[in-house]
Design an enzyme around this catalytic site. Structure first.
Site, PDB file in Angstrom:
ATOM      1  N   ARG A 247      39.226  52.479  61.186  1.00 45.68           N
ATOM      2  CA  ARG A 247      38.482  51.218  61.097  1.00 45.68           C
ATOM      3  C   ARG A 247      37.969  50.869  62.488  1.00 45.68           C
ATOM      4  O   ARG A 247      38.693  51.010  63.491  1.00 45.68           O
ATOM      5  CB  ARG A 247      39.372  50.083  60.572  1.00 45.68           C
ATOM      6  CG  ARG A 247      39.678  50.138  59.077  1.00 45.68           C
ATOM      7  CD  ARG A 247      38.453  49.832  58.207  1.00 45.68           C
ATOM      8  NE  ARG A 247      38.756  49.815  56.775  1.00 45.68           N
ATOM      9  CZ  ARG A 247      38.628  50.855  55.946  1.00 45.68           C
ATOM     10  NH1 ARG A 247      38.192  52.025  56.400  1.00 45.68           N
ATOM     11  NH2 ARG A 247      38.918  50.726  54.659  1.00 45.68           N
ATOM     12  N   GLU A 276      30.617  46.376  61.585  1.00 42.98           N
ATOM     13  CA  GLU A 276      29.802  47.089  60.591  1.00 42.98           C
ATOM     14  C   GLU A 276      28.975  46.127  59.766  1.00 42.98           C
ATOM     15  O   GLU A 276      29.485  45.069  59.400  1.00 42.98           O
ATOM     16  CB  GLU A 276      30.723  47.892  59.656  1.00 42.98           C
ATOM     17  CG  GLU A 276      31.124  49.196  60.259  1.00 42.98           C
ATOM     18  CD  GLU A 276      32.069  49.991  59.369  1.00 42.98           C
ATOM     19  OE1 GLU A 276      31.958  49.927  58.134  1.00 42.98           O
ATOM     20  OE2 GLU A 276      32.924  50.675  59.934  1.00 42.98           O
ATOM     21  N   HIS A 294      30.119  55.258  58.158  1.00 37.69           N
ATOM     22  CA  HIS A 294      31.307  55.032  57.320  1.00 37.69           C
ATOM     23  C   HIS A 294      31.244  55.879  56.032  1.00 37.69           C
ATOM     24  O   HIS A 294      31.198  55.345  54.927  1.00 37.69           O
ATOM     25  CB  HIS A 294      31.465  53.532  56.986  1.00 37.69           C
ATOM     26  CG  HIS A 294      32.891  53.186  56.633  1.00 37.69           C
ATOM     27  ND1 HIS A 294      33.462  51.988  56.966  1.00 37.69           N
ATOM     28  CD2 HIS A 294      33.861  53.877  55.963  1.00 37.69           C
ATOM     29  CE1 HIS A 294      34.712  51.953  56.521  1.00 37.69           C
ATOM     30  NE2 HIS A 294      34.973  53.093  55.914  1.00 37.69           N
TER      31      HIS A 294
HETATM   32  P1  NAP Z   1      48.623  55.913  55.601  1.00 36.80           P
HETATM   33  O1  NAP Z   1      49.057  57.155  54.882  1.00 36.80           O
HETATM   34  O2  NAP Z   1      49.224  54.604  55.240  1.00 36.80           O
HETATM   35  O3  NAP Z   1      48.839  56.202  57.170  1.00 36.80           O
HETATM   36  C1  NAP Z   1      48.686  55.243  58.155  1.00 36.80           C
HETATM   37  C2  NAP Z   1      49.753  55.503  59.216  1.00 36.80           C
HETATM   38  O4  NAP Z   1      49.509  54.624  60.324  1.00 36.80           O
HETATM   39  C3  NAP Z   1      51.148  55.222  58.704  1.00 36.80           C
HETATM   40  O5  NAP Z   1      51.843  56.418  58.542  1.00 36.80           O
HETATM   41  C4  NAP Z   1      51.782  54.324  59.774  1.00 36.80           C
HETATM   42  O6  NAP Z   1      53.011  54.883  60.194  1.00 36.80           O
HETATM   43  C5  NAP Z   1      50.771  54.337  60.916  1.00 36.80           C
HETATM   44  N1  NAP Z   1      50.684  53.035  61.590  1.00 36.80           N
HETATM   45  C6  NAP Z   1      50.615  51.813  61.025  1.00 36.80           C
HETATM   46  N2  NAP Z   1      50.573  50.871  61.978  1.00 36.80           N
HETATM   47  C7  NAP Z   1      50.623  51.528  63.168  1.00 36.80           C
HETATM   48  C8  NAP Z   1      50.628  51.107  64.513  1.00 36.80           C
HETATM   49  N3  NAP Z   1      50.610  49.810  64.837  1.00 36.80           N
HETATM   50  N4  NAP Z   1      50.668  52.053  65.487  1.00 36.80           N
HETATM   51  C9  NAP Z   1      50.715  53.370  65.175  1.00 36.80           C
HETATM   52  N5  NAP Z   1      50.721  53.826  63.904  1.00 36.80           N
HETATM   53  C10 NAP Z   1      50.676  52.908  62.919  1.00 36.80           C
HETATM   54  O7  NAP Z   1      47.044  55.719  55.467  1.00 36.80           O
HETATM   55  P2  NAP Z   1      45.925  56.853  55.275  1.00 36.80           P
HETATM   56  O8  NAP Z   1      45.728  57.113  53.837  1.00 36.80           O
HETATM   57  O9  NAP Z   1      46.206  57.990  56.186  1.00 36.80           O
HETATM   58  O10 NAP Z   1      44.639  56.021  55.786  1.00 36.80           O
HETATM   59  C11 NAP Z   1      44.571  55.563  57.119  1.00 36.80           C
HETATM   60  C12 NAP Z   1      43.402  54.635  57.308  1.00 36.80           C
HETATM   61  O11 NAP Z   1      42.189  55.376  57.277  1.00 36.80           O
HETATM   62  C13 NAP Z   1      43.215  53.584  56.192  1.00 36.80           C
HETATM   63  O12 NAP Z   1      44.010  52.433  56.412  1.00 36.80           O
HETATM   64  C14 NAP Z   1      41.731  53.274  56.245  1.00 36.80           C
HETATM   65  O13 NAP Z   1      41.491  52.110  56.994  1.00 36.80           O
HETATM   66  C15 NAP Z   1      41.123  54.487  56.947  1.00 36.80           C
HETATM   67  N6  NAP Z   1      40.173  55.226  56.077  1.00 36.80           N
HETATM   68  C16 NAP Z   1      38.863  55.327  56.448  1.00 36.80           C
HETATM   69  C17 NAP Z   1      37.976  56.031  55.656  1.00 36.80           C
HETATM   70  C18 NAP Z   1      36.526  56.187  56.033  1.00 36.80           C
HETATM   71  O14 NAP Z   1      35.687  56.212  55.143  1.00 36.80           O
HETATM   72  N7  NAP Z   1      36.193  56.322  57.293  1.00 36.80           N
HETATM   73  C19 NAP Z   1      38.407  56.634  54.467  1.00 36.80           C
HETATM   74  C20 NAP Z   1      39.741  56.522  54.130  1.00 36.80           C
HETATM   75  C21 NAP Z   1      40.618  55.806  54.936  1.00 36.80           C
HETATM   76  P3  NAP Z   1      54.224  53.877  60.650  1.00 36.80           P
HETATM   77  O15 NAP Z   1      54.434  52.945  59.482  1.00 36.80           O
HETATM   78  O16 NAP Z   1      55.369  54.763  60.947  1.00 36.80           O
HETATM   79  O17 NAP Z   1      53.691  53.172  61.865  1.00 36.80           O
END
Ligand code: NAP
Length: 328
Positions: A247, A276, A294
């Site tokens: 994001r 955005e 995006h």
């Molecule tokens: P996920 O499986 O929930 O992974 C996010 C990871 O971030 C978690 O394992 C968490 O681990 C870690 N985290 C949370 N807060 C943190 C912090 N303060 N510092 C460091 N690490 C932290 O989510 P995902 O499916 O991989 O997706 C990740 C993000 O990608 C989504 O939230 C979304 O915003 C973005 N995304 C973007 C697109 C796009 O079109 N560009 C598409 C899909 C997703 P801990 O709990 O151990 O900290």
């Protein structure tokens, strides 16, 4: 334009705020699509009136005003995204509205895009493409051996910021380059530390100092807003690349633009932006940043899977069952 797939006054209505690949199918409900393009806020608020469930996009702000506009029949908001920073979860809870997302469906596509950006930045793809299309390429003849030199990735250090699903899939793709993987997250992620990633858990500061490629994969939360600020960028190597497919507000865009202008780092690949769909004006003219609008999950197969997931979630909510991807 409004598209009515099915219509019966006795059935609950599911509103889909935008046309999506595939078809939102909920046997027990009438499904209505608000239109092809992003509706204005006014069109959105008037279009969702009376809905029992709403399929929202990441750019639809779901707040108290939105929930009030939908009215008392609303039971669920099914976000067509894994990120849910567009949704006020407390406001939904206060109205007993269930919230769901679409995990997993976006993982491979977004990791592929992260790698598209890594390679594009490392090998200066946008500059090279622009040159190949220009008359100069034809008139000048063969390129000098010192032109368009990129930076190599083999054996380099990759830092995954946010060790979740997309972070893992992005790290997995680095094995072809024999990269040494580091990760940072609030908690330990043993899956990252085991084969085949064999990643090392580091602090953000340590990782930024050592990394040749930094790839951001945390959700946007108050804690991660401007996680990468001027101070963090200053820790990076002058040869390092930073990629953001998570994001926009996780990176301080002004600080990044400044660092790129001053060539403090090698380059950046951005799929997401702080404001955005506006891009920081200083980024527009720079050739050491590659940008996409995006499109992380924008692949037909994965988008159709997202459509299936929102259908399952909305169907379960309307049937009074626990939806498979409940987040609140
Ligand atoms: P996920 O499986 O929930 O992974 C996010 C990871 O971030 C978690 O394992 C968490 O681990 C870690 N985290 C949370 N807060 C943190 C912090 N303060 N510092 C460091 N690490 C932290 O989510 P995902 O499916 O991989 O997706 C990740 C993000 O990608 C989504 O939230 C979304 O915003 C973005 N995304 C973007 C697109 C796009 O079109 N560009 C598409 C899909 C997703 P801990 O709990 O151990 O900290």
């Amino acid at each position: 334009m409004q598209i009515h797939r099915e219509n019966s006054p006795s059935r609950p209505t599911v509103i889909v705020t935008r046309m999506v690949p595939g078809e939102v199918t909920i046997p027990s409900a009438s499904v209505r699509i608000l239109g092809d393009d992003k509706p204005s806020r006014e069109q959105l608020l008037s279009g969702i009136r009376g809905a029992s469930a709403i399929v929202t996009m990441f750019s639809d702000k779901v707040d108290a005003e939105f929930l009030n506009a939908a009215g008392p029949d609303l039971k669920g908001v099914c976000n067509y995204a894994v990120g849910f920073d567009n949704i006020d979860l407390e406001a939904c809870k206060a109205k007993n509205v269930i919230v769901t997302n679409t995990p997993h469906a976006v993982t491979e596509g977004t990791a592929d895009l992260a790698w598209t950006l890594i390679l594009a930045v490392a090998r200066r793809l946008i500059e090279a493409d622009r040159f190949a299309r220009s008359p100069e390429y034809t008139t000048r003849g063969p390129l000098g051996i010192t032109e368009f030199l990129g930076t190599d990735l083999t054996g380099r250090n990759l830092l995954i910021v946010g060790a979740g699903r997309i972070g893992y899939a992005t790290a997995l793709r680095s094995i072809g380059w024999g990269m040494r993987i580091m990760y940072t997250a609030r908690s330990r992620h043993v899956d990252f530390e085991l084969a085949p990633l064999a990643a090392r858990r580091v602090s953000l500061e340590e990782g930024l100092r050592e990394a040749d490629v930094v790839s951001i994969h945390t959700p946007l939360t108050p804690e991660t807003r401007h996680l990468i600020d001027a101070r963090a960028i200053n820790l990076m190597k002058p040869t390092a690349i930073i990629i953001n497919t998570a994001r926009g507000p996780i990176i301080d865009e002004s600080a990044l633009a400044q660092a790129l202008m001053e060539r403090k780092i090698w380059g950046a690949g951005l799929d997401v932006f702080e404001h955005e769909p506006r891009v920081h004006p200083d980024l527009i003219g720079l050739d050491n940043v590659t940008m996409t609008p995006h499109i992380g999950s924008a692949e037909d197969k994965y988008r159709r899977l997202m459509t299936e997931l929102v259908s399952e979630n909305a169907g379960a909510i309307l049937a009074g069952k626990e939806p498979p991807n409940r987040i609140a």
